[in-house]
Structures are given as structure tokens and as C-alpha cells.
Design a protein around this motif. Structure first.
Motif, PDB file in Angstrom:
ATOM      1  N   VAL A  40      17.320  -2.899 -14.367  1.00  0.00           N
ATOM      2  CA  VAL A  40      16.841  -3.870 -13.377  1.00  0.00           C
ATOM      3  C   VAL A  40      16.338  -3.144 -12.128  1.00  0.00           C
ATOM      4  O   VAL A  40      15.306  -3.505 -11.559  1.00  0.00           O
ATOM      5  N   SER A  41      17.056  -2.124 -11.717  1.00  0.00           N
ATOM      6  CA  SER A  41      16.633  -1.332 -10.566  1.00  0.00           C
ATOM      7  C   SER A  41      15.280  -0.675 -10.822  1.00  0.00           C
ATOM      8  O   SER A  41      14.399  -0.675  -9.947  1.00  0.00           O
ATOM      9  N   LEU A  42      15.102  -0.128 -12.010  1.00  0.00           N
ATOM     10  CA  LEU A  42      13.822   0.496 -12.349  1.00  0.00           C
ATOM     11  C   LEU A  42      12.697  -0.539 -12.380  1.00  0.00           C
ATOM     12  O   LEU A  42      11.572  -0.251 -11.956  1.00  0.00           O
ATOM     13  N   LEU A  43      13.003  -1.740 -12.860  1.00  0.00           N
ATOM     14  CA  LEU A  43      12.005  -2.810 -12.862  1.00  0.00           C
ATOM     15  C   LEU A  43      11.583  -3.166 -11.444  1.00  0.00           C
ATOM     16  O   LEU A  43      10.391  -3.310 -11.153  1.00  0.00           O
ATOM     17  N   PHE A  44      12.547  -3.274 -10.527  1.00  0.00           N
ATOM     18  CA  PHE A  44      12.216  -3.594  -9.142  1.00  0.00           C
ATOM     19  C   PHE A  44      11.430  -2.470  -8.466  1.00  0.00           C
ATOM     20  O   PHE A  44      10.544  -2.731  -7.646  1.00  0.00           O
ATOM     21  N   TYR A  45      11.737  -1.236  -8.798  1.00  0.00           N
ATOM     22  CA  TYR A  45      10.960  -0.124  -8.243  1.00  0.00           C
ATOM     23  C   TYR A  45       9.527  -0.158  -8.765  1.00  0.00           C
ATOM     24  O   TYR A  45       8.582   0.131  -8.044  1.00  0.00           O
ATOM     25  N   ARG A  46       9.351  -0.513 -10.028  1.00  0.00           N
ATOM     26  CA  ARG A  46       8.007  -0.619 -10.596  1.00  0.00           C
ATOM     27  C   ARG A  46       7.234  -1.776  -9.957  1.00  0.00           C
ATOM     28  O   ARG A  46       6.050  -1.638  -9.631  1.00  0.00           O
ATOM     29  N   ILE A  47       7.886  -2.917  -9.744  1.00  0.00           N
ATOM     30  CA  ILE A  47       7.241  -4.055  -9.078  1.00  0.00           C
ATOM     31  C   ILE A  47       6.880  -3.680  -7.645  1.00  0.00           C
ATOM     32  O   ILE A  47       5.791  -4.010  -7.159  1.00  0.00           O
ATOM     33  N   GLY A  48       7.774  -2.984  -6.972  1.00  0.00           N
ATOM     34  CA  GLY A  48       7.474  -2.510  -5.620  1.00  0.00           C
ATOM     35  C   GLY A  48       6.291  -1.561  -5.599  1.00  0.00           C
ATOM     36  O   GLY A  48       5.485  -1.578  -4.661  1.00  0.00           O
ATOM     37  N   GLY A  49       6.161  -0.744  -6.625  1.00  0.00           N
ATOM     38  CA  GLY A  49       5.018   0.163  -6.726  1.00  0.00           C
ATOM     39  C   GLY A  49       3.714  -0.594  -6.872  1.00  0.00           C
ATOM     40  O   GLY A  49       2.699  -0.214  -6.283  1.00  0.00           O
ATOM     41  N   VAL A  50       3.738  -1.683  -7.639  1.00  0.00           N
ATOM     42  CA  VAL A  50       2.536  -2.511  -7.775  1.00  0.00           C
ATOM     43  C   VAL A  50       2.165  -3.127  -6.424  1.00  0.00           C
ATOM     44  O   VAL A  50       0.996  -3.155  -6.044  1.00  0.00           O
ATOM     45  N   VAL A  51       3.172  -3.575  -5.683  1.00  0.00           N
ATOM     46  CA  VAL A  51       2.913  -4.146  -4.354  1.00  0.00           C
ATOM     47  C   VAL A  51       2.321  -3.091  -3.425  1.00  0.00           C
ATOM     48  O   VAL A  51       1.356  -3.351  -2.699  1.00  0.00           O
ATOM     49  N   PHE A  52       2.884  -1.882  -3.453  1.00  0.00           N
ATOM     50  CA  PHE A  52       2.341  -0.801  -2.621  1.00  0.00           C
ATOM     51  C   PHE A  52       0.902  -0.475  -3.007  1.00  0.00           C
ATOM     52  O   PHE A  52       0.070  -0.224  -2.137  1.00  0.00           O
ATOM     53  N   LEU A  53       0.593  -0.469  -4.295  1.00  0.00           N
ATOM     54  CA  LEU A  53      -0.779  -0.207  -4.723  1.00  0.00           C
ATOM     55  C   LEU A  53      -1.731  -1.308  -4.258  1.00  0.00           C
ATOM     56  O   LEU A  53      -2.856  -1.015  -3.829  1.00  0.00           O
ATOM     57  N   ILE A  54      -1.295  -2.552  -4.346  1.00  0.00           N
ATOM     58  CA  ILE A  54      -2.141  -3.660  -3.876  1.00  0.00           C
ATOM     59  C   ILE A  54      -2.414  -3.537  -2.389  1.00  0.00           C
ATOM     60  O   ILE A  54      -3.556  -3.694  -1.935  1.00  0.00           O
ATOM     61  N   VAL A  55      -1.394  -3.224  -1.615  1.00  0.00           N
ATOM     62  CA  VAL A  55      -1.579  -3.050  -0.169  1.00  0.00           C
ATOM     63  C   VAL A  55      -2.476  -1.854   0.114  1.00  0.00           C
ATOM     64  O   VAL A  55      -3.390  -1.928   0.946  1.00  0.00           O
ATOM     65  N   GLY A  56      -2.245  -0.748  -0.582  1.00  0.00           N
ATOM     66  CA  GLY A  56      -3.062   0.447  -0.364  1.00  0.00           C
ATOM     67  C   GLY A  56      -4.519   0.236  -0.721  1.00  0.00           C
ATOM     68  O   GLY A  56      -5.419   0.666   0.007  1.00  0.00           O
ATOM     69  N   ILE A  57      -4.773  -0.446  -1.827  1.00  0.00           N
ATOM     70  CA  ILE A  57      -6.157  -0.696  -2.232  1.00  0.00           C
ATOM     71  C   ILE A  57      -6.830  -1.682  -1.279  1.00  0.00           C
ATOM     72  O   ILE A  57      -7.996  -1.514  -0.927  1.00  0.00           O
ATOM     73  N   SER A  58      -6.077  -2.698  -0.838  1.00  0.00           N
ATOM     74  CA  SER A  58      -6.679  -3.641   0.114  1.00  0.00           C
ATOM     75  C   SER A  58      -6.981  -2.963   1.448  1.00  0.00           C
ATOM     76  O   SER A  58      -8.005  -3.255   2.082  1.00  0.00           O
ATOM     77  N   LEU A  59      -6.120  -2.042   1.880  1.00  0.00           N
ATOM     78  CA  LEU A  59      -6.414  -1.279   3.095  1.00  0.00           C
ATOM     79  C   LEU A  59      -7.633  -0.381   2.904  1.00  0.00           C
ATOM     80  O   LEU A  59      -8.430  -0.204   3.830  1.00  0.00           O
ATOM     81  N   LEU A  60      -7.762   0.172   1.715  1.00  0.00           N
ATOM     82  CA  LEU A  60      -8.903   1.032   1.423  1.00  0.00           C
ATOM     83  C   LEU A  60     -10.203   0.240   1.514  1.00  0.00           C
ATOM     84  O   LEU A  60     -11.177   0.681   2.147  1.00  0.00           O
ATOM     85  N   PHE A  61     -10.241  -0.933   0.896  1.00  0.00           N
ATOM     86  CA  PHE A  61     -11.457  -1.745   0.944  1.00  0.00           C
ATOM     87  C   PHE A  61     -11.721  -2.306   2.342  1.00  0.00           C
ATOM     88  O   PHE A  61     -12.862  -2.535   2.701  1.00  0.00           O
ATOM     89  N   ARG A  62     -10.675  -2.527   3.104  1.00  0.00           N
ATOM     90  CA  ARG A  62     -10.850  -2.991   4.485  1.00  0.00           C
ATOM     91  C   ARG A  62     -11.456  -1.900   5.362  1.00  0.00           C
ATOM     92  O   ARG A  62     -12.246  -2.161   6.253  1.00  0.00           O
ATOM     93  N   GLU A  63     -11.089  -0.652   5.062  1.00  0.00           N
ATOM     94  CA  GLU A  63     -11.578   0.479   5.857  1.00  0.00           C
ATOM     95  C   GLU A  63     -13.011   0.849   5.529  1.00  0.00           C
ATOM     96  O   GLU A  63     -13.732   1.361   6.365  1.00  0.00           O
ATOM     97  N   ILE A  64     -13.417   0.610   4.292  1.00  0.00           N
ATOM     98  CA  ILE A  64     -14.770   0.999   3.882  1.00  0.00           C
ATOM     99  C   ILE A  64     -15.796   0.091   4.425  1.00  0.00           C
ATOM    100  O   ILE A  64     -15.972  -0.832   4.848  1.00  0.00           O
TER     101      ILE A  64
END
Length: 64
Positions: A40-64
Motif C-alpha cells: 500500500v505504501s508503494l502504491l501511494f508513492y507511485r500515485i504521488g509520483g504521478v501527481v508530481f509528474l502532472i504538476v511538473g509537466i503543467s509547470l513546464l507548459f506554463r513556462e514555455i
């Protein structure tokens, strides 16, 4: 702003592709000896990673 984009994307990639490594990086100081994360802990870390990627990609497109 670019440092946040790099950090969010890097943390997201590590968490998505290797949640065990992400767990070890964030919990190495709490345990002595061999400690293993639960599935369960590994699942939550993976879900958190998806959230971080979504935020990072949205910041990337906002900056461009």
C-alpha cells in the motif's frame, strides 16, 4: 522556476518507476536494519509520483 520544474519531474519519475527507491530516500533515517515498505505504501508513492509528474509537466507548459 526551472529548478522547480526539474525537481518535480525528477521526483515524479523516481516515484513512478521505482517507488521502493523513493520510499528509501524519504525514510532511510527512520529505521535501523532491513525495513521493507508495504504494498500500500508503494502504491501511494507511485500515485504521488504521478501527481508530481502532472504538476511538473503543467509547470513546464506554463513556462514555455
Amino acid at each position: 522556476m526551472w529548478i522547480f520544474i526539474i525537481v518535480f519531474n525528477l521526483m515524479g519519475l523516481i516515484s513512478v518507476f521505482s517507488p521502493r527507491t523513493s520510499w528509501l530516500l524519504s525514510n532511510w533515517w527512520r529505521f535501523e536494519g532491513d525495513a521493507e515498505p508495504s504494498s500500500v505504501s508503494l502504491l501511494f508513492y507511485r500515485i504521488g509520483g504521478v501527481v508530481f509528474l502532472i504538476v511538473g509537466i503543467s509547470l513546464l507548459f506554463r513556462e514555455i
